[in-house]
Every structure is written in structure tokens, then in C-alpha cells.
Design a protein around this motif. Sequence first.
Motif, PDB file in Angstrom:
ATOM      1  N   VAL A 100     -56.063  47.760 -82.419  1.00 18.24           N
ATOM      2  CA  VAL A 100     -54.698  47.405 -82.426  1.00 18.24           C
ATOM      3  C   VAL A 100     -54.378  46.040 -81.746  1.00 18.24           C
ATOM      4  O   VAL A 100     -54.945  45.817 -80.638  1.00 18.24           O
ATOM      5  CB  VAL A 100     -54.081  48.429 -81.372  1.00 18.24           C
ATOM      6  N   LEU A 101     -53.922  44.938 -82.629  1.00 22.64           N
ATOM      7  CA  LEU A 101     -53.441  43.869 -82.052  1.00 22.64           C
ATOM      8  C   LEU A 101     -52.474  43.896 -81.003  1.00 22.64           C
ATOM      9  O   LEU A 101     -51.471  44.623 -81.187  1.00 22.64           O
ATOM     10  CB  LEU A 101     -53.210  42.951 -83.136  1.00 22.64           C
ATOM     11  N   PRO A 102     -52.566  43.026 -80.017  1.00 16.75           N
ATOM     12  CA  PRO A 102     -51.260  43.022 -78.792  1.00 16.75           C
ATOM     13  C   PRO A 102     -50.064  42.004 -79.446  1.00 16.75           C
ATOM     14  O   PRO A 102     -50.449  41.417 -80.384  1.00 16.75           O
ATOM     15  CB  PRO A 102     -51.881  42.418 -77.778  1.00 16.75           C
ATOM     16  N   GLY A 103     -49.063  42.543 -79.239  1.00 17.96           N
ATOM     17  CA  GLY A 103     -47.872  41.835 -79.202  1.00 17.96           C
ATOM     18  C   GLY A 103     -48.015  40.416 -78.991  1.00 17.96           C
ATOM     19  O   GLY A 103     -49.016  39.811 -78.019  1.00 17.96           O
ATOM     20  N   PRO A 104     -46.913  39.621 -79.320  1.00 13.51           N
ATOM     21  CA  PRO A 104     -47.116  38.133 -78.869  1.00 13.51           C
ATOM     22  C   PRO A 104     -46.820  38.148 -77.302  1.00 13.51           C
ATOM     23  O   PRO A 104     -46.392  38.973 -76.698  1.00 13.51           O
ATOM     24  CB  PRO A 104     -45.706  37.544 -79.655  1.00 13.51           C
ATOM     25  N   PHE A 105     -47.264  37.016 -76.883  1.00 15.31           N
ATOM     26  CA  PHE A 105     -47.342  36.765 -75.520  1.00 15.31           C
ATOM     27  C   PHE A 105     -45.896  36.712 -75.067  1.00 15.31           C
ATOM     28  O   PHE A 105     -45.088  35.954 -75.499  1.00 15.31           O
ATOM     29  CB  PHE A 105     -47.837  35.409 -74.925  1.00 15.31           C
ATOM     30  N   LYS A 106     -45.510  37.184 -73.981  1.00 14.00           N
ATOM     31  CA  LYS A 106     -43.963  37.344 -73.417  1.00 14.00           C
ATOM     32  C   LYS A 106     -44.117  36.615 -72.005  1.00 14.00           C
ATOM     33  O   LYS A 106     -44.963  36.881 -71.319  1.00 14.00           O
ATOM     34  CB  LYS A 106     -43.410  38.523 -73.373  1.00 14.00           C
ATOM     35  N   THR A 107     -43.272  35.649 -71.790  1.00 14.06           N
ATOM     36  CA  THR A 107     -42.862  35.151 -70.429  1.00 14.06           C
ATOM     37  C   THR A 107     -42.264  36.229 -69.420  1.00 14.06           C
ATOM     38  O   THR A 107     -41.832  37.179 -69.936  1.00 14.06           O
ATOM     39  CB  THR A 107     -42.213  33.856 -70.304  1.00 14.06           C
ATOM     40  N   HIS A 108     -42.329  35.903 -68.160  1.00 16.34           N
ATOM     41  CA  HIS A 108     -41.733  36.774 -67.319  1.00 16.34           C
ATOM     42  C   HIS A 108     -40.302  36.728 -67.489  1.00 16.34           C
ATOM     43  O   HIS A 108     -39.541  37.878 -67.495  1.00 16.34           O
ATOM     44  CB  HIS A 108     -41.851  36.150 -65.964  1.00 16.34           C
ATOM     45  N   LEU A 109     -39.739  35.615 -67.920  1.00 13.31           N
ATOM     46  CA  LEU A 109     -38.263  35.559 -68.269  1.00 13.31           C
ATOM     47  C   LEU A 109     -38.021  36.631 -69.328  1.00 13.31           C
ATOM     48  O   LEU A 109     -36.709  37.101 -69.578  1.00 13.31           O
ATOM     49  CB  LEU A 109     -37.674  34.152 -68.532  1.00 13.31           C
ATOM     50  N   ALA A 110     -38.675  36.490 -70.493  1.00 14.12           N
ATOM     51  CA  ALA A 110     -38.565  37.638 -71.605  1.00 14.12           C
ATOM     52  C   ALA A 110     -38.520  39.023 -71.108  1.00 14.12           C
ATOM     53  O   ALA A 110     -37.401  39.838 -71.800  1.00 14.12           O
ATOM     54  CB  ALA A 110     -39.636  37.132 -72.597  1.00 14.12           C
ATOM     55  N   TYR A 111     -39.199  39.245 -70.132  1.00 11.98           N
ATOM     56  CA  TYR A 111     -39.276  40.697 -69.828  1.00 11.98           C
ATOM     57  C   TYR A 111     -37.693  41.084 -69.063  1.00 11.98           C
ATOM     58  O   TYR A 111     -37.326  42.041 -69.217  1.00 11.98           O
ATOM     59  CB  TYR A 111     -40.519  40.975 -68.728  1.00 11.98           C
ATOM     60  N   VAL A 112     -37.543  39.806 -68.156  1.00 12.23           N
ATOM     61  CA  VAL A 112     -36.087  40.033 -67.646  1.00 12.23           C
ATOM     62  C   VAL A 112     -34.864  40.412 -68.568  1.00 12.23           C
ATOM     63  O   VAL A 112     -34.275  41.111 -68.159  1.00 12.23           O
ATOM     64  CB  VAL A 112     -35.900  39.086 -66.342  1.00 12.23           C
ATOM     65  N   ARG A 113     -34.850  39.448 -69.376  1.00 12.53           N
ATOM     66  CA  ARG A 113     -33.917  39.472 -70.460  1.00 12.53           C
ATOM     67  C   ARG A 113     -33.888  40.945 -71.218  1.00 12.53           C
ATOM     68  O   ARG A 113     -32.928  41.235 -71.520  1.00 12.53           O
ATOM     69  CB  ARG A 113     -33.839  38.279 -71.448  1.00 12.53           C
ATOM     70  N   GLU A 114     -34.973  41.625 -71.324  1.00 23.33           N
ATOM     71  CA  GLU A 114     -34.841  42.858 -71.994  1.00 23.33           C
ATOM     72  C   GLU A 114     -34.428  43.930 -70.854  1.00 23.33           C
ATOM     73  O   GLU A 114     -33.676  45.019 -71.413  1.00 23.33           O
ATOM     74  CB  GLU A 114     -36.520  43.278 -72.293  1.00 23.33           C
TER      75      GLU A 114
END
Length: 111
Positions: A75-89
Motif C-alpha cells: 500500500v503506497l503512502p499518500g503524498p507528504f504533508k507538512t505540519h501546516l497541512a495537518y493543522v488546516r485539516e
Amino acid sequence: MTRGNGIRGSRIGAGPRGETERGPSVARVAVTFWCAGGHMTAPTFAASADIPETWDCHACDRPAGPDRDNPPTRVLPGPFKTHLAYVRERRSDADADVILAEALSRLRTAS
């Protein structure tokens, strides 16, 4: 020839030998798993345990399954996310404005 102070055939913390001292062994079952690279892994489980559908191959770290002819795919991991991307979620822009306003007011009252 090297000579040490340890007792051969034993390890630190080893208890007495034999089941009479340790108690009865639990029934075990070895399950064979195969990865896409053709490696075989055979971990041992308690007979009463739930056997997982996949197991990590110790040779190549791919997922392995019980069917040799049809091993699971990686299972391929999703694209790399920054800390800011996780906060925005987790937070909306309105939540961010409220938090920023609170932090600024605390800074202004502290100085």
C-alpha cells in the motif's frame, strides 16, 4: 581460546529449566506468510490467538499473506504533508483567526 566468567549455555535472568518450574506451555501454531518478493515468514502464534491477514516480511519489509501465489501488494503512502497541512485539516480559517486574536491579546497584555 577466550574464557569468560559466564556460565555457558545460559543467559542472564534465565530461570530453572523444565516446564515443571515455569508452568505448562500454551498450544502454538506456526503460520506461513509469503511476500511479493517470494520470501517466506513463519511466525508462531498461540493456538487461541486471532491470526492476522497480513504480516510484515522480515527480509524486505513488504506485506506478506498466507497465499503464496497471490501475495498482498504494498500500500503506497499518500503524498507528504507538512505540519501546516495537518493543522488546516483540523481547523477552519475562522478557528485560526480566533486563536491568533487570543495569542495577540495575551502578548499585548504581557508587555
